[in-house]
Design a protein around this motif. Structure first.
Motif, PDB file in Angstrom:
ATOM      1  N   GLY A 294      -8.776  -0.069   5.213  1.00  0.00           N
ATOM      2  CA  GLY A 294     -10.107   0.338   4.773  1.00  0.00           C
ATOM      3  C   GLY A 294     -10.448   1.743   5.228  1.00  0.00           C
ATOM      4  O   GLY A 294     -11.003   2.543   4.469  1.00  0.00           O
ATOM      5  N   GLU A 298     -11.020   5.115   2.954  1.00  0.00           N
ATOM      6  CA  GLU A 298     -12.292   5.823   3.071  1.00  0.00           C
ATOM      7  C   GLU A 298     -12.070   7.332   3.148  1.00  0.00           C
ATOM      8  O   GLU A 298     -12.959   8.124   2.781  1.00  0.00           O
ATOM      9  CB  GLU A 298     -13.056   5.327   4.307  1.00  0.00           C
ATOM     10  CG  GLU A 298     -14.413   5.956   4.513  1.00  0.00           C
ATOM     11  CD  GLU A 298     -15.450   5.607   3.447  1.00  0.00           C
ATOM     12  OE1 GLU A 298     -16.519   6.236   3.449  1.00  0.00           O
ATOM     13  OE2 GLU A 298     -15.177   4.707   2.606  1.00  0.00           O
ATOM     14  N   THR A 321     -12.486  -0.373   0.063  1.00  0.00           N
ATOM     15  CA  THR A 321     -12.739  -0.452   1.502  1.00  0.00           C
ATOM     16  C   THR A 321     -13.771  -1.535   1.822  1.00  0.00           C
ATOM     17  O   THR A 321     -13.581  -2.346   2.737  1.00  0.00           O
ATOM     18  CB  THR A 321     -13.221   0.907   2.032  1.00  0.00           C
ATOM     19  OG1 THR A 321     -12.134   1.836   1.982  1.00  0.00           O
ATOM     20  CG2 THR A 321     -13.726   0.809   3.465  1.00  0.00           C
TER      21      THR A 321
END
Length: 337
Positions: A294, A298, A321
């Motif tokens: 995640g 990002e 994410t």
């Protein structure tokens, strides 16, 4: 030659032939030159010489800063795994002393399921179900390799303890990008705290692939067997259960291109039957994988704010994410128990 974005003219085939002669490989003219699609980071070309087929892998003409070092690393890993039962491409020879670095490997006869299913896989649900189990079996085989085959590789001491601080620091670094307002990720601090509090007490170091998911597997054309695990640039010596967590975190929730895959609990049970590793904390590894992936994704969201990535890609990966952190919450709640 096949029409493709891969430019085979970056390869000096006369020089390649001379190098192969010096390596004692079969001689003769180089024929059947054809680009191998499927990657954007490096150039891959298939050819034949002396009645033997090869795949050559080298950096693009305008190499990235670490391209040559990545290929040195891959070549070292493939050399170490060459005489093991691990389903890795078989290295033939490597040129790592000069740049561009390149290596030769045997072609893999197989297909990647992310591009669709051939027959008999498309029509046989038993084969498709078994593909998932074979993914677990191939990973268990890698986990059995003595990490001594790669001396000095990675830093297994404190490996798990470093993970949460390492990826929180990565997330903090995105704040240097103009326009990024900071991470809006529900559950981020709670997940980091849970990972820290539930850190496994110990692990047995082993060889890790580092990015083990379905898109990095090639399957045999005639059945469910994993023909090769590909893309070894993230390989290290660490905790192999991190790879299993990564597989679970990325496991096709809607079965992606392969309907009828086993459920995650079945994957865990099959791996456990083939490994002597302690899987009592497998939920931690799955949560850790969601947390890390995640944060990695990002990064593209942050770069999109700074105009360094397309907004639609940034938005898509941010949504991914959020989905990963939601999945982490399910794992923390005992979804794999």
């Amino acid at each position: 030659m096949t029409s493709t974005h891969i430019d085979v003219s970056v390869i000096d085939f006369d020089a390649l032939g001379a190098w192969m002669d010096a390596e004692g490989l079969p001689g003769g003219p180089i024929t059947g030159i054809a680009p191998v699609p499927g990657g954007t980071q490096n150039v891959m070309v298939r050819f034949e010489r002396g009645g033997r087929p090869y795949i050559l892998r080298r950096p693009p003409l305008h190499a990235r800063r670490k391209s040559n070092e990545v290929l040195r690393r891959e070549a070292r890993v493939l050399a170490a795994l060459r005489d093991t039962p691990v389903a890795a491409p078989r290295l033939v020879a490597a040129q790592t002393t000069q740049e561009p670095v390149f290596y030769l490997m045997e072609p893999v006869e197989g297909f990647n399921p992310s591009t669709g299913l051939p027959e008999p896989h498309a029509s046989d649900p038993a084969i498709r179900h078994r593909m998932g189990l074979e993914a677990a079996a191939a990973l268990a085989e890698l986990g059995r390799v003595d990490p001594g085959v790669l001396p000095g590789f990675g830093r297994p001491e404190g490996f798990l303890e470093r993970q949460v601080p390492r990826w929180l620091k990565e997330l903090d670094s995105y704040g240097e990008l103009d326009g990024y307002p900071g991470p809006d990720i529900p559950g981020l601090p709670e997940t980091a705290d849970w990972l820290t509090r539930n850190l496994p007490r110990s692990f047995t170091p082993g060889v890790m692939h580092g990015d083990y998911h379905f898109a990095n597997l090639m399957f045999a054309c005639d059945g469910p067997r994993v023909a090769a695990i590909v893309d070894w640039e993230m390989c290290t010596i660490g905790d192999p259960l991190v790879d299993l967590g990564w597989l679970l975190a990325t496991w096709p929730s809607n079965n992606g291109h392969v309907p009828g895959l086993p459920q995650p609990r079945e994957i865990i049970a099959y791996y456990a039957a083939l490994s002597d590793r302690d899987l009592s904390a497998i939920g931690w590894y799955a949560v850790m994988a969601c947390f890390k992936l995640g944060i990695v994704l990002e990064g593209s969201h942050a770069r999109a704010f700074a105009g360094k990535a397309p907004k639609e890609i940034g938005d898509l990966l941010h949504a991914t994410t959020l989905g990963l952190f939601e999945r982490a919450r399910e794992f923390m709640g005992g979804a794999l128990d």
